[in-house]
Design a protein around this motif. Structure first.
Motif, PDB file in Angstrom:
ATOM      1  N   GLU A 128      15.850  79.200 -33.992  1.00 13.22           N
ATOM      2  CA  GLU A 128      15.912  77.761 -33.776  1.00 13.22           C
ATOM      3  C   GLU A 128      15.542  77.015 -35.057  1.00 13.22           C
ATOM      4  O   GLU A 128      14.857  77.552 -35.933  1.00 13.22           O
ATOM      5  CB  GLU A 128      14.965  77.350 -32.649  1.00 13.22           C
ATOM      6  N   ALA A 129      15.970  75.743 -35.129  1.00 17.46           N
ATOM      7  CA  ALA A 129      15.670  74.934 -36.308  1.00 17.46           C
ATOM      8  C   ALA A 129      14.167  74.833 -36.532  1.00 17.46           C
ATOM      9  O   ALA A 129      13.682  74.864 -37.669  1.00 17.46           O
ATOM     10  CB  ALA A 129      16.293  73.548 -36.160  1.00 17.46           C
ATOM     11  N   GLU A 130      13.407  74.738 -35.441  1.00 18.82           N
ATOM     12  CA  GLU A 130      11.953  74.608 -35.561  1.00 18.82           C
ATOM     13  C   GLU A 130      11.333  75.829 -36.223  1.00 18.82           C
ATOM     14  O   GLU A 130      10.312  75.735 -36.914  1.00 18.82           O
ATOM     15  CB  GLU A 130      11.328  74.398 -34.188  1.00 18.82           C
ATOM     16  N   ASP A 131      11.960  76.989 -36.024  1.00 19.11           N
ATOM     17  CA  ASP A 131      11.459  78.211 -36.643  1.00 19.11           C
ATOM     18  C   ASP A 131      11.586  78.145 -38.162  1.00 19.11           C
ATOM     19  O   ASP A 131      10.742  78.668 -38.894  1.00 19.11           O
ATOM     20  CB  ASP A 131      12.216  79.430 -36.119  1.00 19.11           C
ATOM     21  N   LEU A 132      12.656  77.522 -38.627  1.00 14.85           N
ATOM     22  CA  LEU A 132      12.873  77.427 -40.063  1.00 14.85           C
ATOM     23  C   LEU A 132      12.112  76.251 -40.674  1.00 14.85           C
ATOM     24  O   LEU A 132      11.756  76.298 -41.852  1.00 14.85           O
ATOM     25  CB  LEU A 132      14.374  77.286 -40.351  1.00 14.85           C
ATOM     26  N   ARG A 133      11.881  75.213 -39.901  1.00 13.56           N
ATOM     27  CA  ARG A 133      11.112  74.080 -40.431  1.00 13.56           C
ATOM     28  C   ARG A 133       9.681  74.484 -40.776  1.00 13.56           C
ATOM     29  O   ARG A 133       9.067  73.918 -41.686  1.00 13.56           O
ATOM     30  CB  ARG A 133      11.090  72.931 -39.415  1.00 13.56           C
ATOM     31  N   VAL A 142      19.594  81.778 -47.632  1.00 14.95           N
ATOM     32  CA  VAL A 142      20.968  81.332 -47.393  1.00 14.95           C
ATOM     33  C   VAL A 142      21.343  81.751 -45.985  1.00 14.95           C
ATOM     34  O   VAL A 142      21.115  82.900 -45.582  1.00 14.95           O
ATOM     35  CB  VAL A 142      21.951  81.951 -48.404  1.00 14.95           C
ATOM     36  N   LEU A 143      21.913  80.829 -45.214  1.00 18.96           N
ATOM     37  CA  LEU A 143      22.297  81.102 -43.833  1.00 18.96           C
ATOM     38  C   LEU A 143      23.797  81.346 -43.733  1.00 18.96           C
ATOM     39  O   LEU A 143      24.591  80.702 -44.424  1.00 18.96           O
ATOM     40  CB  LEU A 143      21.910  79.919 -42.940  1.00 18.96           C
ATOM     41  N   LEU A 144      24.167  82.270 -42.844  1.00 21.58           N
ATOM     42  CA  LEU A 144      25.563  82.553 -42.549  1.00 21.58           C
ATOM     43  C   LEU A 144      25.800  82.349 -41.052  1.00 21.58           C
ATOM     44  O   LEU A 144      24.867  82.324 -40.260  1.00 21.58           O
ATOM     45  CB  LEU A 144      25.923  83.996 -42.907  1.00 21.58           C
ATOM     46  N   GLY A 145      27.052  82.227 -40.665  1.00 20.95           N
ATOM     47  CA  GLY A 145      27.390  82.257 -39.253  1.00 20.95           C
ATOM     48  C   GLY A 145      27.606  80.909 -38.619  1.00 20.95           C
ATOM     49  O   GLY A 145      27.506  79.855 -39.256  1.00 20.95           O
ATOM     50  N   GLU A 146      27.887  80.958 -37.303  1.00 19.83           N
ATOM     51  CA  GLU A 146      28.327  79.767 -36.585  1.00 19.83           C
ATOM     52  C   GLU A 146      27.198  78.805 -36.240  1.00 19.83           C
ATOM     53  O   GLU A 146      27.416  77.602 -36.101  1.00 19.83           O
ATOM     54  CB  GLU A 146      29.050  80.185 -35.294  1.00 19.83           C
ATOM     55  N   ARG A 147      25.977  79.283 -36.104  1.00 16.73           N
ATOM     56  CA  ARG A 147      24.877  78.390 -35.749  1.00 16.73           C
ATOM     57  C   ARG A 147      24.634  77.389 -36.865  1.00 16.73           C
ATOM     58  O   ARG A 147      24.614  77.746 -38.048  1.00 16.73           O
ATOM     59  CB  ARG A 147      23.602  79.182 -35.482  1.00 16.73           C
ATOM     60  N   GLU A 148      24.445  76.125 -36.481  1.00 16.76           N
ATOM     61  CA  GLU A 148      24.269  75.065 -37.463  1.00 16.76           C
ATOM     62  C   GLU A 148      22.851  74.502 -37.407  1.00 16.76           C
ATOM     63  O   GLU A 148      22.280  74.340 -36.320  1.00 16.76           O
ATOM     64  CB  GLU A 148      25.283  73.940 -37.226  1.00 16.76           C
ATOM     65  N   TYR A 149      22.297  74.219 -38.591  1.00 19.48           N
ATOM     66  CA  TYR A 149      20.946  73.681 -38.690  1.00 19.48           C
ATOM     67  C   TYR A 149      20.949  72.521 -39.688  1.00 19.48           C
ATOM     68  O   TYR A 149      21.537  72.628 -40.769  1.00 19.48           O
ATOM     69  CB  TYR A 149      19.970  74.751 -39.186  1.00 19.48           C
ATOM     70  N   ASP A 150      20.296  71.437 -39.338  1.00 20.16           N
ATOM     71  CA  ASP A 150      20.141  70.313 -40.254  1.00 20.16           C
ATOM     72  C   ASP A 150      18.872  70.545 -41.067  1.00 20.16           C
ATOM     73  O   ASP A 150      17.831  69.922 -40.838  1.00 20.16           O
ATOM     74  CB  ASP A 150      20.072  68.999 -39.472  1.00 20.16           C
ATOM     75  N   LEU A 151      18.969  71.464 -42.017  1.00 20.71           N
ATOM     76  CA  LEU A 151      17.811  71.907 -42.777  1.00 20.71           C
ATOM     77  C   LEU A 151      18.179  72.078 -44.249  1.00 20.71           C
ATOM     78  O   LEU A 151      19.356  72.222 -44.587  1.00 20.71           O
ATOM     79  CB  LEU A 151      17.306  73.251 -42.218  1.00 20.71           C
ATOM     80  N   PRO A 152      17.193  72.083 -45.132  1.00 18.15           N
ATOM     81  CA  PRO A 152      17.480  72.197 -46.562  1.00 18.15           C
ATOM     82  C   PRO A 152      17.748  73.625 -47.032  1.00 18.15           C
ATOM     83  O   PRO A 152      17.106  74.125 -47.963  1.00 18.15           O
ATOM     84  CB  PRO A 152      16.197  71.636 -47.202  1.00 18.15           C
ATOM     85  N   HIS A 153      18.665  74.279 -46.371  1.00 15.02           N
ATOM     86  CA  HIS A 153      19.078  75.626 -46.764  1.00 15.02           C
ATOM     87  C   HIS A 153      20.602  75.668 -46.808  1.00 15.02           C
ATOM     88  O   HIS A 153      21.259  75.137 -45.907  1.00 15.02           O
ATOM     89  CB  HIS A 153      18.562  76.679 -45.781  1.00 15.02           C
TER      90      HIS A 153
END
Length: 349
Positions: A128-133, A142-153
């Motif tokens: 989840e986005a909260e996990d990365l925040r 660097v993220l790959l795949g279909e899941r989208e995150y509004d994060l600075p990565h």
């Protein structure tokens, strides 16, 4: 014994610094001197100590790649491309298997191996986005795949909505009107939601009903999941005349279920997959599939990690590699697929 820079310098009759300049491909070396040193390198079989080279820069020379399913051929093919791309920059890839579990993805993303890696390429499923925040680790991610995150990565993925629309547009163009979607994740909104959105958007654009009864959820994305979902649709009494599957493994499972029911592909039901894995190109019925540019995804991922390591500030980008819709027998039939193979495949991106 290992051949050293000193050995090469003595053999070529030059300084150690000159050999180092040639090995590191510095520009200010004359062509004649470069050829002389290279001849000694080749004759002695000198191999650069890449570990020492990286350590001098305060690095390990290792990029971690965390994938959800190592047995899935798409991820196996993508891993090969990333390993090749990293090798071009003298980097080694450390492979991690998260099984698509959130706890494992959190563990990887929070940097439990940061002492041995210079960067991380992660393809998340449940994260989840909260996990990365809450991530405090500074190792480039660097993220790959279909899941989208509004994060600075940096996030590298094809346009899944547009690709799905291209697949459904192809089916509609063949006269199909009852197009099913197989592979919505049971109990989850992601990661299949972008391809499901593309399915719905293209049907709406064509003036067709996006019938929720033709959406089959699955517990996973393997052959058996596709076969069960296809059988369930056929048993429901609302038989589709076309299927767009979340990935190729689901599509191949659907092909098996259709064959067992005595239905012809594509005459009775046309099928499109996603990922363009090798298995789909060699079945009894070759599979039409959305083909992401895996080599481009790999190259962009590695370049993003290295750019961050070298002080680049361009993080949080949404990077869109290309893709193609590879049309084969599962939608065109034998004669149509043969005719298509003789002409160029138009880009869908």
């Amino acid at each position: 014994m290992r051949v050293s820079l000193k050995d090469v310098a003595l053999h070529a009759g030059v300084s150690i610094k000159t050999v180092s300049n040639v090995v590191n491909d510095y520009q200010h070396v004359t062509p004649g001197m470069r050829a002389r040193v290279q001849a000694s390198i080749d004759e002695l079989g000198y191999q650069p100590n890449l570990t020492a080279r990286h350590l001098r820069k305060g690095r390990t020379g290792i990029i971690a790649l965390a994938l959800p399913e190592l047995g899935n051929p798409y991820f196996a093919e993508l891993a090969t491309e990333i390993i090749n791309a990293a090798a071009e920059h003298d980097y080694t890839v450390l492979l991690d298997h998260t099984r698509g579990r959130r706890d494992q993805e959190i563990l990887v993303s929070q940097g439990f191996r940061t002492r041995v890696i210079d960067g991380l390429v992660l393809s998340p499923i449940e994260l989840e986005a909260e996990d990365l925040r809450s991530r405090t680790e500074q190792v480039p991610l660097v993220l790959l795949g279909e899941r989208e995150y509004d994060l600075p990565h940096d996030h590298i993925a094809i346009d899944n909505v547009a690709a799905a629309r291209a697949a459904v547009r192809h089916l509609i163009g063949l006269g199909r009107r009852n197009v099913a979607f197989i592979g919505a994740r049971r109990g989850h909104s992601q990661p299949a939601h972008l391809r499901l959105r593309g399915w719905r958007d293209e049907l709406d654009a064509a003036g067709l009903v996006a019938d929720s009864r033709l959406v089959a959820a699955t517990d996973g994305w393997e052959h058996a999941d596709g076969a069960r979902a296809m059988a369930g649709l056929l048993d429901s009494g609302r038989r589709p005349d076309a299927v767009f599957a979340y990935n190729d493994l689901i599509a191949i499972g659907a092909l098996r279920a259709l064959s067992e029911r005595g239905l012809r592909v594509p005459e009775d039901v046309a099928v499109v997959g996603f990922d363009d894995v090798a298995e789909g190109r060699f079945g009894a019925v070759t599979l039409t599939s959305v083909s992401p540019d895996k080599a481009a995804i790999a190259r962009m991922a590695v370049e993003s990690v290295l750019a961050q390591l070298n002080g680049g500030e361009q993080r949080g980008r949404r990077i869109r590699p290309g893709y193609r819709l590879e049309k084969r027998e599962s939608t065109l039939g034998t004669s149509g697929a043969l005719a298509h193979s003789r002409g160029p495949t138009p880009s869908a991106g």
